[in-house]
Design a protein around this motif. Structure first.
Motif, PDB file in Angstrom:
ATOM      1  N   HIS A   1       6.681  12.808 -15.933  1.00 32.37           N
ATOM      2  CA  HIS A   1       5.959  11.656 -16.481  1.00 32.37           C
ATOM      3  C   HIS A   1       6.986  10.572 -16.801  1.00 32.37           C
ATOM      4  N   ARG A   2       6.907   9.460 -16.057  1.00 33.77           N
ATOM      5  CA  ARG A   2       7.904   8.411 -16.186  1.00 33.77           C
ATOM      6  C   ARG A   2       7.680   7.602 -17.469  1.00 33.77           C
ATOM      7  N   LEU A   3       8.780   7.287 -18.121  1.00 34.91           N
ATOM      8  CA  LEU A   3       8.757   6.413 -19.284  1.00 34.91           C
ATOM      9  C   LEU A   3       9.063   4.993 -18.823  1.00 34.91           C
ATOM     10  N   GLY A   4       8.068   4.084 -18.908  1.00 31.69           N
ATOM     11  CA  GLY A   4       8.218   2.741 -18.354  1.00 31.69           C
ATOM     12  C   GLY A   4       8.806   1.724 -19.306  1.00 31.69           C
ATOM     13  N   GLY A   5       9.419   2.169 -20.411  1.00 31.50           N
ATOM     14  CA  GLY A   5       9.960   1.213 -21.373  1.00 31.50           C
ATOM     15  C   GLY A   5      11.039   0.329 -20.797  1.00 31.50           C
ATOM     16  N   PHE A   6      11.889   0.856 -19.924  1.00 32.37           N
ATOM     17  CA  PHE A   6      12.960   0.054 -19.324  1.00 32.37           C
ATOM     18  C   PHE A   6      12.383  -1.084 -18.501  1.00 32.37           C
ATOM     19  N   PHE A   7      11.388  -0.800 -17.679  1.00 29.70           N
ATOM     20  CA  PHE A   7      10.791  -1.833 -16.841  1.00 29.70           C
ATOM     21  C   PHE A   7       9.976  -2.823 -17.668  1.00 29.70           C
ATOM     22  N   VAL A   8       9.391  -2.375 -18.763  1.00 26.90           N
ATOM     23  CA  VAL A   8       8.645  -3.285 -19.635  1.00 26.90           C
ATOM     24  C   VAL A   8       9.587  -4.305 -20.250  1.00 26.90           C
ATOM     25  N   LEU A   9      10.744  -3.869 -20.709  1.00 29.80           N
ATOM     26  CA  LEU A   9      11.679  -4.764 -21.389  1.00 29.80           C
ATOM     27  C   LEU A   9      12.412  -5.686 -20.427  1.00 29.80           C
TER      28      LEU A   9
END
Length: 470
Positions: free
Chosen positions: A277-285
């Protein structure tokens, strides 16, 4: 001795030297006999004898391997029954996931267990010892010919020595236990429509290469799920703790020996799935937040006066170019060349379109402002001409061919004031431009709010499920 000499010499027998020799011989024999008894009863000698006896009677696995001759055939080859092989993957480390190449790499210990009466029968009957076979001796016994159908590259661990061992027991079921440390790079078909909020299921398939289901059957060990559920180590910060699922199924392959002769072969395949399950926080920021900031900057363009063309054009072109460049760089980050759009592409495309609409909207407003300005200039010239005519005492003249007075192919009445018509047209163009700007001030943020809500509900809630649950 003198007495003895006198006793024998009294009888006329000169036996002195012979007597001495006899006495010496008897004495030597006595000491030899006593020394042998002492040596036989000495504790030191007893321990040495016991040690020699144990060395002669000790059991070695080499004795078993010397008598074992079933390397090329499976244990139940003669009986015709299938052999059961139990598999387990333990000490799993997920090292890398490459979306561009559609592959992932794990390091794990593969454990196999099966029964081989040919080697177990050679072990001591009353021994509970577990004997180990190491190194090149492992190749002297029969091993299941397992392979990984999705394998792209793999390697054995050889530091500081080859990490594999076989343990044999007469009383533990099933009897032969094989452990080996592997690094496997396997293909993983990824669905990236929901990137960067996607969930991926990467499978590790285990099957036999030459034995069909009637000869060798594969099973997961009972403790497989328990051991892997908490034992997997994740070395990738962009994913959350993965979930696992172990299943098995059979596949049927059809072989054609001749044009009219076909035969079916069924194989057992074990499937060990790792759900990421990928954590998309990096791409969001880094990507999504930057693009929406550019959209808000283009939204500020609607608050500038339509006559401030340099400011509005500069702001519009800057935001459009920045949004296109940022979207182009973000869409290529760590992804292959896909034939479909991803969730990140949808977000970036929407924000780029918002900035482009802002620049196009100013084009329409600018046309209306230019028309209003031309009418105002014409009205100013007309006012000046009427003033000059009044000063000269001439009656005012109206230009009936004016594009303001001619509307829908009809000419305005003679008594209509041309200046009033021009003034009304200029005000009307100004109002249209102002209303468009006012409408965009409300429409753009409303669209962004609705878009973000629909985006979050679609890509992070509806599509973000557990692939292993399927």
């Amino acid at each position: 001795m003198d007495r003895i000499d006198k006793r024998f010499s009294g009888k006329g027998m000169p036996l002195g030297p012979l007597v001495y020799l006899s006495i010496l011989t008897v004495t030597c024999l006595h000491f030899v006999a006593v020394g042998g008894q002492i040596s036989s009863t000495s504790p030191l000698m007893q321990s040495v004898d016991a040690s020699n006896y144990s060395v002669q009677k000790a059991f070695s696995i080499e004795d078993v391997l010397a008598q074992y001759s079933g390397k090329s055939t499976r244990p139940n080859e003669k009986t015709g029954r299938p052999d059961d092989v139990y598999c387990a993957l333990t000490e799993i480390n997920l090292d890398a996931v490459d979306e561009t190449k559609m592959e992932f790499r794990i390091t794990a210990t593969l454990g196999l267990a099966w029964a081989d009466p040919r080697i177990q029968s050679l072990l001591p009957a009353n021994s509970d010892t577990i004997y180990s076979i190491r190194g090149a001796d492992i190749d002297r016994i029969w091993l299941p010919d397992l392979y990984f159908p999705l394998l792209k590259d793999g390697d054995f661990h050889k530091i500081t020595s080859t990490n594999r061992v076989v343990r044999v027991s007469k009383h533990l079921y099933p009897g032969v236990f094989y452990n080996i440390r592997l690094t496997l790079t396997q293909s993983c078909h990824m669905k990236l429509s929901n990137f960067p909020f996607d969930s991926q299921k990467c499978d590790t398939l285990i099957s036999t290469f030459s034995y069909d289901d009637g000869e060798l059957k594969l099973h997961w060990m009972y403790s497989q799920l328990i051991e892997t559920g908490s034992g997997i180590q994740l070395n990738l910060p962009q994913f959350s703790q993965p979930t696992v699922k172990a299943t098995d199924f059979t596949v049927e392959e059809i072989y054609q020996a001749q044009e009219s002769v076909q035969f079916n072969v069924t194989y057992t395949i074990l499937n060990f799935s790792i759900c990421l399950h990928r954590l998309g926080g990096f791409f969001v920021l880094t990507d999504m937040l930057t693009s929406i900031i550019l959209s808000f900057l283009s939204w500020l363009n609607y608050w500038l006066d339509p006559d401030q063309a340099p400011a509005r054009i500069s702001l519009g072109i800057t935001t459009v170019l920045a949004a296109i460049t940022q979207a182009s760089n973000a869409s290529k980050r760590g992804l292959p060349e896909l034939s479909y759009i991803t969730a990140l592409d949808v977000w970036l495309t929407a924000n780029v379109n918002v900035t482009i609409i802002g620049l196009a909207e100013y084009g329409l407003v600018h046309v209306l402002a230019v028309r209003a300005r031309r009418l105002e200039e014409r009205l100013e010239r007309l006012t000046k001409d009427k003033y000059k005519q009044r000063m000269a005492g001439q009656p005012p003249q109206d230009e009936e061919t004016s594009f303001v007075l001619c509307r829908r192919g009809r000419t305005a009445p003679k008594d209509t004031d041309e200046g009033q018509l021009i003034s009304q047209a200029a005000v009307r163009y100004r109002q249209w431009a102002k209303r468009i700007d006012q409408g965009m001030r409300v429409a753009v943020p409303s669209f962004l709010v609705v878009f973000v809500a629909a985006y979050v509900s679609t890509y992070t809630i509806y599509w973000n499920g557990d692939e292993c649950a399927q």
